[in-house]
Write a protein that holds these residues in place. Structure first.
Motif, PDB file in Angstrom:
ATOM      1  N   GLU A  85       0.827  -1.208   0.000  1.00  9.20           N
ATOM      2  CA  GLU A  85       0.000   0.000   0.000  1.00  9.20           C
ATOM      3  C   GLU A  85       0.869   1.268   0.000  1.00  9.20           C
ATOM      4  OE1 GLU A  85      -3.586   1.887   2.710  1.00  9.20           O
ATOM      5  OE2 GLU A  85      -3.011  -0.204   3.010  1.00  9.20           O
ATOM      6  N   VAL A  86       1.934   1.247   0.787  1.00  8.41           N
ATOM      7  CA  VAL A  86       2.848   2.391   0.825  1.00  8.41           C
ATOM      8  C   VAL A  86       3.526   2.556  -0.538  1.00  8.41           C
ATOM      9  CG1 VAL A  86       4.994   3.296   1.825  1.00  8.41           C
ATOM     10  CG2 VAL A  86       3.229   2.329   3.307  1.00  8.41           C
ATOM     11  N   GLU A  87       4.018   1.468  -1.095  1.00  6.34           N
ATOM     12  CA  GLU A  87       4.669   1.519  -2.416  1.00  6.34           C
ATOM     13  C   GLU A  87       3.715   2.063  -3.476  1.00  6.34           C
ATOM     14  OE1 GLU A  87       7.674   1.047  -3.562  1.00  6.34           O
ATOM     15  OE2 GLU A  87       8.614   0.331  -1.717  1.00  6.34           O
ATOM     16  N   ARG A  88       2.464   1.609  -3.449  1.00  2.00           N
ATOM     17  CA  ARG A  88       1.462   2.061  -4.416  1.00  2.00           C
ATOM     18  C   ARG A  88       1.230   3.569  -4.254  1.00  2.00           C
ATOM     19  NH1 ARG A  88      -1.656  -1.867  -3.927  1.00  2.00           N
ATOM     20  NH2 ARG A  88      -2.815  -1.152  -2.105  1.00  2.00           N
ATOM     21  N   PHE A  89       1.121   4.022  -3.003  1.00  2.00           N
ATOM     22  CA  PHE A  89       0.936   5.448  -2.744  1.00  2.00           C
ATOM     23  C   PHE A  89       2.108   6.256  -3.291  1.00  2.00           C
ATOM     24  CE2 PHE A  89       1.747   9.181  -0.122  1.00  2.00           C
ATOM     25  CZ  PHE A  89       0.548   9.865  -0.254  1.00  2.00           C
ATOM     26  N   LEU A  90       3.316   5.802  -3.020  1.00  2.00           N
ATOM     27  CA  LEU A  90       4.511   6.516  -3.489  1.00  2.00           C
ATOM     28  C   LEU A  90       4.556   6.565  -5.013  1.00  2.00           C
ATOM     29  CD1 LEU A  90       7.199   5.112  -1.010  1.00  2.00           C
ATOM     30  CD2 LEU A  90       6.044   7.319  -0.920  1.00  2.00           C
ATOM     31  N   GLU A 141       1.987   6.289  -7.117  1.00  2.00           N
ATOM     32  CA  GLU A 141       0.866   7.056  -7.670  1.00  2.00           C
ATOM     33  C   GLU A 141       1.015   8.551  -7.467  1.00  2.00           C
ATOM     34  OE1 GLU A 141      -2.560   5.423  -5.769  1.00  2.00           O
ATOM     35  OE2 GLU A 141      -2.550   3.604  -6.997  1.00  2.00           O
ATOM     36  N   THR A 142       1.558   8.965  -6.336  1.00  2.00           N
ATOM     37  CA  THR A 142       1.570  10.390  -6.011  1.00  2.00           C
ATOM     38  C   THR A 142       2.909  11.076  -6.240  1.00  2.00           C
ATOM     39  OG1 THR A 142       2.167  10.042  -3.699  1.00  2.00           O
ATOM     40  CG2 THR A 142      -0.199  10.043  -4.252  1.00  2.00           C
ATOM     41  N   GLY A 143       3.992  10.383  -5.987  1.00  2.00           N
ATOM     42  CA  GLY A 143       5.297  11.011  -6.095  1.00  2.00           C
ATOM     43  C   GLY A 143       5.543  12.064  -5.028  1.00  2.00           C
ATOM     44  N   VAL A 144       4.701  12.074  -3.986  1.00  2.00           N
ATOM     45  CA  VAL A 144       4.834  13.070  -2.923  1.00  2.00           C
ATOM     46  C   VAL A 144       6.128  12.857  -2.150  1.00  2.00           C
ATOM     47  CG1 VAL A 144       3.817  13.913  -0.765  1.00  2.00           C
ATOM     48  CG2 VAL A 144       2.355  13.419  -2.721  1.00  2.00           C
TER      49      VAL A 144
END
Length: 137
Positions: free
Chosen positions: A45-50, A52-55
């Motif tokens: 989930e963390v990897e997917r967030f990173l 998708e967002t590049g934040v």
């Protein structure tokens, strides 16, 4: 995609949001190495967030910021404040301080306080509070 203009410069996301990336020089900041075990699902989930967002630039930055925010939240919790007070009282009962030593500590604190700065800070706080109260009325 995204446009990165360099250290401390704006970062524009594909959605048109602008983020400011702040970088600290490793010379001035010391880091500790911490090993954290995540459930595989949370890691994904963390990897997917990173992705998708590049934040955040990497998982380490994400975890560091999450820990920092969690500490801030915990420090604001009334239960944590109560726990600290209980511990302070227990320490005071275990290692009592004489009146003379207490007065010496207070005198030392008074000597370190700049009275002009204190007066200015109190006046500013009073004005701010009065302005906030007036705005709410």
């Amino acid at each position: 995609m995204s446009e990165h203009a360099g250290r401390g410069r704006p970062f524009v996301t594909p959605f048109g949001h602008t983020l400011l990336l702040l970088c600290y020089d490793s010379i001035t900041m010391k880091y500790a190495n911490v090993s954290v075990k995540f459930p595989v699902e949370l890691d994904a989930e963390v990897e997917r967030f990173l992705d998708e967002t590049g934040v955040y630039t990497n998982k380490s930055e994400f975890v560091k910021e999450a820990v920092r925010r969690h500490l801030l939240e915990l420090n604001d919790e009334p239960a944590i404040s109560a726990l600290r007070i209980e511990q302070m009282l227990a320490r005071a009962q275990r290692d009592p301080v004489s009146d003379e030593e207490l007065h010496d500590r207070l005198d030392d604190l008074r000597d370190r306080v700049d009275q002009a700065e204190l007066t200015d800070a109190v006046e500013t706080a009073r004005e701010t509070t009065a302005d906030e109260y007036a705005d709410k009325s």
